[in-house]
Write a protein that holds these residues in place. Sequence first.
Motif, PDB file in Angstrom:
ATOM      1  N   ALA A  48      16.860 -72.244  44.527  1.00  0.00           N
ATOM      2  CA  ALA A  48      17.422 -71.291  45.482  1.00  0.00           C
ATOM      3  C   ALA A  48      18.941 -71.451  45.600  1.00  0.00           C
ATOM      4  CB  ALA A  48      16.772 -71.453  46.850  1.00  0.00           C
ATOM      5  N   THR A  49      19.431 -72.686  45.519  1.00  0.00           N
ATOM      6  CA  THR A  49      20.877 -72.894  45.586  1.00  0.00           C
ATOM      7  C   THR A  49      21.555 -72.313  44.356  1.00  0.00           C
ATOM      8  OG1 THR A  49      20.500 -74.941  46.829  1.00  0.00           O
ATOM      9  CG2 THR A  49      22.706 -74.601  45.951  1.00  0.00           C
ATOM     10  N   TYR A  50      20.939 -72.491  43.187  1.00  0.00           N
ATOM     11  CA  TYR A  50      21.492 -71.909  41.955  1.00  0.00           C
ATOM     12  C   TYR A  50      21.541 -70.389  42.071  1.00  0.00           C
ATOM     13  CZ  TYR A  50      21.943 -70.574  37.042  1.00  0.00           C
ATOM     14  OH  TYR A  50      22.360 -69.997  35.861  1.00  0.00           O
ATOM     15  N   PHE A 101      14.844 -65.947  48.026  1.00  0.00           N
ATOM     16  CA  PHE A 101      14.843 -65.689  49.466  1.00  0.00           C
ATOM     17  C   PHE A 101      15.472 -66.876  50.172  1.00  0.00           C
ATOM     18  CE2 PHE A 101      11.950 -64.887  53.415  1.00  0.00           C
ATOM     19  CZ  PHE A 101      13.020 -64.309  54.076  1.00  0.00           C
ATOM     20  N   HIS A 102      16.731 -66.734  50.518  1.00  0.00           N
ATOM     21  CA  HIS A 102      17.513 -67.815  51.120  1.00  0.00           C
ATOM     22  C   HIS A 102      18.638 -67.207  51.936  1.00  0.00           C
ATOM     23  CE1 HIS A 102      20.342 -66.754  47.951  1.00  0.00           C
ATOM     24  NE2 HIS A 102      19.354 -66.904  47.074  1.00  0.00           N
ATOM     25  N   PRO A 103      19.325 -67.980  52.773  1.00  0.00           N
ATOM     26  CA  PRO A 103      20.453 -67.432  53.537  1.00  0.00           C
ATOM     27  C   PRO A 103      21.509 -66.875  52.592  1.00  0.00           C
ATOM     28  CG  PRO A 103      19.798 -69.560  54.408  1.00  0.00           C
ATOM     29  CD  PRO A 103      19.042 -69.388  53.134  1.00  0.00           C
ATOM     30  N   CYS A 130      15.337 -65.900  56.953  1.00  0.00           N
ATOM     31  CA  CYS A 130      16.229 -66.500  55.951  1.00  0.00           C
ATOM     32  C   CYS A 130      15.511 -67.274  54.852  1.00  0.00           C
ATOM     33  CB  CYS A 130      17.256 -67.402  56.627  1.00  0.00           C
ATOM     34  SG  CYS A 130      16.531 -68.870  57.382  1.00  0.00           S
ATOM     35  N   GLY A 131      14.197 -67.419  54.921  1.00  0.00           N
ATOM     36  CA  GLY A 131      13.460 -68.043  53.835  1.00  0.00           C
ATOM     37  C   GLY A 131      13.353 -69.549  53.853  1.00  0.00           C
ATOM     38  N   VAL A 132      13.881 -70.211  54.884  1.00  0.00           N
ATOM     39  CA  VAL A 132      13.796 -71.666  54.969  1.00  0.00           C
ATOM     40  C   VAL A 132      12.354 -72.093  55.239  1.00  0.00           C
ATOM     41  CG1 VAL A 132      14.472 -73.689  56.340  1.00  0.00           C
ATOM     42  CG2 VAL A 132      16.175 -71.978  55.692  1.00  0.00           C
TER      43      VAL A 132
END
Length: 205
Positions: free
Chosen positions: A39-41, A122-124, A174-176
């Motif tokens: 998700a970070t990538y 799905f992330h901030p 936010c998907g967390v």
Amino acid sequence: MASFETHRRRVHDTDRTVHARHSALRTCLVAFAPYGFRATYHHLCRSARIPRDLEKDPASLIRAVEELDAARRHWLADEAVFVARRRQEKAAGTRRPQSDGSWRDAGRASPGMLAYCPNPEFHPDEPLPAVVERVLRSVVPPTAASSWCLVCGRAGATTRWRSECYVHRLCARCGVSLGAERTAAKSNVCRARAERWSEIWRRAA
């Protein structure tokens, strides 16, 4: 293994090929990925506008690693404060970390992965430094720990997402991940997830 800072410098090194610099960015993500590696990538590919053909915009790799580094500096500063506090507590005879209502009390994050998002898409969408700083300053109410989103700062609607071995409860905003249950994975789900990740990794998604 070389340090985050060593690989950050390699991303900046224009004498290296763009693929070698992309590989260095990947190693930085192994060391620090607030949403988890995938998700970070995905976030960095979008925020830094990393193209499928790296030759078209090599500077995008620098934008990505600098955003990641800025977020990591917030985390390192928080870690330094925590380590100093633990030294004082141990000197006073307190062997177990004392609860302070911080993100560590939520029990869902591991070092370098403060707000795990199992679904890579799905992330901030805010800049990483802003999200990381908010998580580090978050206060988790004991009565809402299992449903409290570290990023949004409140409990709320959730959705479910299946990974290879778990079904995750995600913050619908936010998907967390708010928790997960181990389950028998369906082969077609695993295959679809793997194919989609391959597209994301190649920036073809």
